[in-house]
Design a protein around this motif. Structure first.
Motif, PDB file in Angstrom:
ATOM      1  N   ASP A 170      19.176 -20.173   8.289  1.00 24.42           N
ATOM      2  CA  ASP A 170      18.261 -19.214   8.928  1.00 24.42           C
ATOM      3  C   ASP A 170      18.646 -17.767   8.621  1.00 24.42           C
ATOM      4  O   ASP A 170      17.781 -16.884   8.607  1.00 24.42           O
ATOM      5  N   SER A 171      19.914 -17.540   8.368  1.00 22.54           N
ATOM      6  CA  SER A 171      20.365 -16.177   8.049  1.00 22.54           C
ATOM      7  C   SER A 171      20.434 -15.935   6.536  1.00 22.54           C
ATOM      8  O   SER A 171      21.038 -14.947   6.091  1.00 22.54           O
ATOM      9  N   ASP A 172      19.867 -16.874   5.748  1.00 24.42           N
ATOM     10  CA  ASP A 172      19.829 -16.760   4.287  1.00 24.42           C
ATOM     11  C   ASP A 172      21.220 -16.735   3.660  1.00 24.42           C
ATOM     12  O   ASP A 172      21.429 -16.147   2.595  1.00 24.42           O
ATOM     13  N   ASP A 173      22.196 -17.384   4.307  1.00 26.58           N
ATOM     14  CA  ASP A 173      23.559 -17.490   3.787  1.00 26.58           C
ATOM     15  C   ASP A 173      23.659 -18.777   2.970  1.00 26.58           C
ATOM     16  O   ASP A 173      23.929 -19.865   3.509  1.00 26.58           O
ATOM     17  N   ALA A 230      22.158 -22.688  11.050  1.00 32.07           N
ATOM     18  CA  ALA A 230      22.308 -21.269  11.374  1.00 32.07           C
ATOM     19  C   ALA A 230      22.511 -20.447  10.095  1.00 32.07           C
ATOM     20  O   ALA A 230      21.936 -19.365   9.936  1.00 32.07           O
ATOM     21  N   SER A 231      23.318 -20.955   9.193  1.00 35.26           N
ATOM     22  CA  SER A 231      23.549 -20.244   7.930  1.00 35.26           C
ATOM     23  C   SER A 231      22.269 -20.182   7.107  1.00 35.26           C
ATOM     24  O   SER A 231      21.976 -19.171   6.460  1.00 35.26           O
ATOM     25  N   ARG A 238       8.449 -19.895   7.184  1.00 37.42           N
ATOM     26  CA  ARG A 238       8.373 -18.439   6.981  1.00 37.42           C
ATOM     27  C   ARG A 238       6.929 -17.995   7.262  1.00 37.42           C
ATOM     28  O   ARG A 238       6.085 -17.913   6.371  1.00 37.42           O
TER      29      ARG A 238
END
Length: 490
Positions: free
Chosen positions: A172-175, A169-170, A242
């Protein structure tokens, strides 16, 4: 592993029982000596009396009630046993095969070291109880061990799955930081998971991907299609999911293709004006590779034909002449064939091609005779070979190799047609003949002359089996001796 632990526990139990028995014996002896001392009043008596008093307690030690009591306690029947020892061993084996391999991992210890220690201690307790013979207690403990380990392993695996989900999840959110923290924790629990290792690789590439995204945006703003395409391709290579950049690559490729085609047409027109064939061909080749059916491409092809034919013809003729000088007639034939294909009516091209083909044919003809020189002893083959040499002198003036090959064939013709002396020895009773040549007769010795080659001498005599004697005459032989005698009766 389990059997070894069980043997160690049993050995420890036997050692403890041995020490306990030894201590009990010592205490018994001390009590006997004290009773002797009390009954005699003094340990110092006469020799005979002392001997008598010392003998009686020894017998009592052997029959000491405490020892009998201990012996009877050992023989006292145990309570009813519910479970068999093999059942416990089977359960322990099942635990070792399915759960212990996970419990003992370094990742499990990182997740809950205390729980790992408790499960290890609980298994050791099971082994100890089984070694001491308390099978039912060992059975209850091993059931408890399996149940506790099952719950613990489930929780451990859930902790790993949760860390993986948080890391994804992180990502996918670019974290970047969050994704690294979660994936590092997941790998600390299971550092062999291919899924986790793959996600770790993608997370480590995330900072690079984000920088490439920034550079692609700048290139798009500046209308630098090549740079934008390059950055987009690198993004997709690092993170294939992407999809926006995958689609953008297709769009950019279409735009760049149109641009390349237009540029190739312009270069081709310029090259045609300057009579630069290589540049014109390159421009046409590029245009054809992009849009082969467009009218502009066909126009470039037409412009290139005339210029290309003239230059190509000159090149073929020059190379053909050089090949003739180098005595390379295969290359000469190839070059003159190419020149004639461009300008079929060119006399120079036709003459060069005819000479090349004639020399090659003559060389091939001579090579066929040289491949089987023994055939030259045959009159018909010899005649054909001499015919082949008749016009080789004219062509040999143009080809040194042909001249040498013709000379070699002439030598071989002479060599294989010289007469060799053959001395035949017999018994004057055998009728000797040379198959395919003629009859010799009944002789004791006889000389004939034959050309080099293979022959069969035949000997016949009434009442005897026909005898065949094969001989091979080499061109270098000076004389060949052979005996033909029929000596085997029918």
């Amino acid at each position: 592993m389990f059997e070894k632990k069980l043997e160690e526990a049993a050995a420890q139990s036997r050692q403890t029982l041995f020490i306990f028995a030894l201590i009990s014996t010592v205490i018994g002896l001390v009590l006997v000596i004290a009773l002797i001392f009390i009954s005699t009043g003094s340990p110092f008596k006469g020799k005979d009396e002392t001997s008598t008093q010392m003998t009686t307690p020894v017998e009592k030690v052997e029959n000491d009630p405490s020892e009998k009591s201990g012996s009877s306690e050992k023989k006292e029947p145990t309570a009813t046993q519910t479970y068999e020892r093999e059942e416990v061993i089977t359960l322990i084996g099942r635990y070792e095969q399915t759960l212990e391999s996970i419990v003992l991992t370094e990742g499990f210890a990182i997740w809950n070291k205390t729980l790992q220690a408790d499960l290890i201690a609980l298994k050791d307790d099971v082994v100890g109880k089984l070694a001491s013979g308390t099978v039912d207690a060992a059975y209850k403990q091993v059931i408890r061990l399996i149940e506790s380990a099952s719950v613990a392993v489930g929780d451990f695996e859930m902790a790993f799955d949760t860390a993986m989900a948080d890391a994804a999840a992180s990502f996918d959110s670019d974290d970047v930081q969050g994704a690294r923290a979660y994936i590092d924790y997941a790998l600390s629990l299971n550092n062999t998971s291919q899924e986790a290792l793959g996600l770790k690789e993608k997370i480590e590439a995330l900072p690079i991907v984000l920088e490439l995204i920034r550079q692609a945006a700048v290139a798009r703003t500046e209308n630098n299609l090549e740079a934008e395409k390059r950055f987009s391709e690198q993004i997709v290579a690092l993170d294939p999911d992407r999809s926006f950049y995958r689609s953008r690559i297709t769009e950019i490729e279409t735009l760049l293709t149109e641009r390349r085609f237009e540029e190739s047409i312009v270069r081709g027109l310029d090259a045609n004006r300057e009579n630069d064939l290589s540049a014109l061909q390159a421009a046409h080749s590029e245009a054809k590779s992009i849009f082969p059916d467009r009218e502009e491409t066909k126009n470039l092809a037409g412009m290139a034909i005339a210029l290309k034919q003239r230059i190509a013809f000159d090149n073929f003729m020059q190379r053909g002449g050089r090949a003739m000088e180098a005595d390379d007639w295969q290359a000469a034939q190839r070059e003159y064939e190419n020149a004639s294909a461009i300008y079929p009516n060119s006399k120079d091209a036709r003459d060069g091609l005819e000479i090349s083909r004639s020399i090659l044919a003559k060389k091939q003809q001579i090579a066929a005779f040289m491949a089987s020189p023994e055939r030259l002893s045959n009159d018909s083959v010899k005649s054909d070979a001499l015919d082949a040499l008749q016009n080789s002198e004219v062509l040999g003036a143009l080809s040194g190799s042909l001249q040498r090959e013709a000379s070699s064939l002439s030598d071989e013709i002479e060599r294989w047609n010289r007469q060799i002396d053959i001395l035949i020895f017999s018994d004057e009773l055998t009728s000797v003949s040379v198959k395919g040549v003629g009859r010799v007769g009944q002789v004791s010795s006889y000389k004939i002359r034959l050309k080099p080659g293979s022959y069969v001498l035949e000997g016949k005599r009434e009442g005897f089996k026909t005898k065949l004697v094969p001989i091979t005459i080499d061109p270098d032989d000076t004389v060949v001796e052979v005996e033909v005698i029929t000596d085997e009766r029918i």
